[in-house]
Design an enzyme around this catalytic site. Sequence first.
Site, short mmCIF file in Angstrom:
data_model
loop_
_atom_site.label_atom_id
_atom_site.label_comp_id
_atom_site.label_asym_id
_atom_site.label_seq_id
_atom_site.Cartn_x
_atom_site.Cartn_y
_atom_site.Cartn_z
N ARG A 305 -34.84 -24.07 -22.04
CA ARG A 305 -35.97 -23.62 -20.83
C ARG A 305 -36.48 -25.40 -21.18
O ARG A 305 -36.81 -26.04 -21.80
CB ARG A 305 -36.90 -23.09 -21.34
CG ARG A 305 -36.36 -21.59 -21.34
CD ARG A 305 -36.04 -21.13 -20.22
NE ARG A 305 -35.93 -19.87 -19.32
CZ ARG A 305 -34.47 -19.53 -19.43
NH1 ARG A 305 -33.43 -20.07 -19.83
NH2 ARG A 305 -34.29 -18.52 -19.21
N GLU A 334 -38.35 -26.74 -12.76
CA GLU A 334 -37.09 -26.52 -11.98
C GLU A 334 -37.61 -25.98 -10.54
O GLU A 334 -37.91 -25.49 -10.13
CB GLU A 334 -36.26 -25.38 -12.85
CG GLU A 334 -35.25 -26.22 -13.11
CD GLU A 334 -34.29 -25.05 -14.29
OE1 GLU A 334 -34.07 -24.21 -13.59
OE2 GLU A 334 -33.73 -25.30 -15.40
N HIS A 352 -28.51 -26.10 -14.48
CA HIS A 352 -29.16 -24.68 -15.43
C HIS A 352 -27.94 -23.86 -14.83
O HIS A 352 -27.83 -22.73 -14.52
CB HIS A 352 -29.96 -24.04 -14.50
CG HIS A 352 -30.58 -22.91 -15.51
ND1 HIS A 352 -31.75 -22.74 -15.44
CD2 HIS A 352 -30.09 -22.20 -16.28
CE1 HIS A 352 -32.22 -21.93 -16.41
NE2 HIS A 352 -31.12 -21.45 -16.70
O1 LIG Z 1 -30.04 -15.78 -19.05
C1 LIG Z 1 -30.68 -17.08 -19.07
O2 LIG Z 1 -31.39 -17.26 -19.64
C2 LIG Z 1 -30.09 -17.95 -18.63
O3 LIG Z 1 -31.18 -19.15 -18.88
C3 LIG Z 1 -29.44 -17.68 -16.96
O4 LIG Z 1 -28.68 -17.16 -17.99
#
Ligand SMILES: O=C(O)C(=O)CO
Length: 418
Positions: A305, A334, A352
């Site tokens: 993240r 983002e 992403h």
């Molecule tokens: O699934 C998630 O947490 C993502 O970041 C996108 O696949």
Amino acid sequence: MALRNSGARLLRGLQPFGAAAAPNGARAASTASANGVPVEVHNPSGAARVVVTKPLPGDRWLQILTAAGCRVEVSQCPDISQDVATVKKLIGSRCDGVIGQLTEDWGAELFEALKAAGGRAYSNYAVGYNNVKVPEASKRGIPVGNTPGVLTETTAELAAALTLAAARRVPEADVFMRAGKYKGWLPDLFVGALLQNKTVGIVGAGRIGAAYARMMVEGHKMNLVYYDPYPNKGLEEYIRKYGELLRHSGEAPVAVRRVETVEEVLKEADVVSLHCNLDDTTRHLINAERLRMMKPNAVLVNAARGPCIDEAALVAHMKKHPDFRAGLDVFEHEPAMAPGLADLPNAVIVPHIASASLWTRSGMATLAAANVAGVIQGFGAWAKPNDITPFLDGPIPSLPRAAPSIVNAKEVGLPTAA
Ligand SMILES: O=C(O)C(=O)CO
């Protein structure tokens, strides 16, 4: 700037996900409006109303919901991220369940709206759920699902791709070629870093972190140093056995070591990849001070993240240390990037896409649908959340009578189902 869906599809060169798909036995989709938001309607006579806030890939997810007797309304709102007001319109005055996106803010306001509409289930179309205030759902008795298991290898592969691309300067070299600058082989052209026999560090040794570690250790014979509050004995054993195999083949063995602090990983590793959840303890885990602890020519990878890294501090650090490289799939704010990041030749940046293989994205849809359909049908939470394969294929009537992954099952009193 909100990209329009149709534009985004053109960019991806794909057909719209799920458009007018008519799953076995269900009628083709029609269109309607949910309080002014355009929706595609499947199985209009279904007894339970389920809202899906974005078109999803494949059609197994739709088959699961329609087999569970759901009328499914898929938002056709052109905004990439649907705001709280739009999602509230989609929920309307009657809604039994929602499949939502990681770009939506699922807090008190949306769970209150869902509860007031008779909502019984929510699933994120993601394994991560930092966009969901789970206690707000639990307080209202709403189970929250996520989609673990199907992203593991796909996400780890992208993290490995970012590592290699950053270490070997692939995007820089690609831009150079396309600009017609290649005039012939040179000893010092785009010299990068060799990974073999170096040390890879991971922060977070859960499913994805462990898969990435295996790829780097097996593929490049790297040693592993990792930080995780809990030891991953399976991973350690795997690497020890691999080390033995190498030793028997007359090669230098690989080693694995769990350390007590993130700092130890940062100081020791040539490559550091983040695989932790985002919460208050990991926000800005990598800040200016910790960046200074890293080797000046290290590679930092983030497919977890964005806010785990203080992005402005990273930009400043990379400007000062041109041999420091970063491979980033996620960003602090983002879709924006910190000023200066896009200009850095030592950064590899992708939007992403770590989970973006068709198998994974379809599997995520299947799991999210099975979460919502399972709860609506009164099933409990799957007893083996680390093995979701029984949901992914096979005839729908023979699926386990369970919701595959409910993160607050205990809090909402959902029993365990085998
Ligand atoms: O699934 C998630 O947490 C993502 O970041 C996108 O696949």
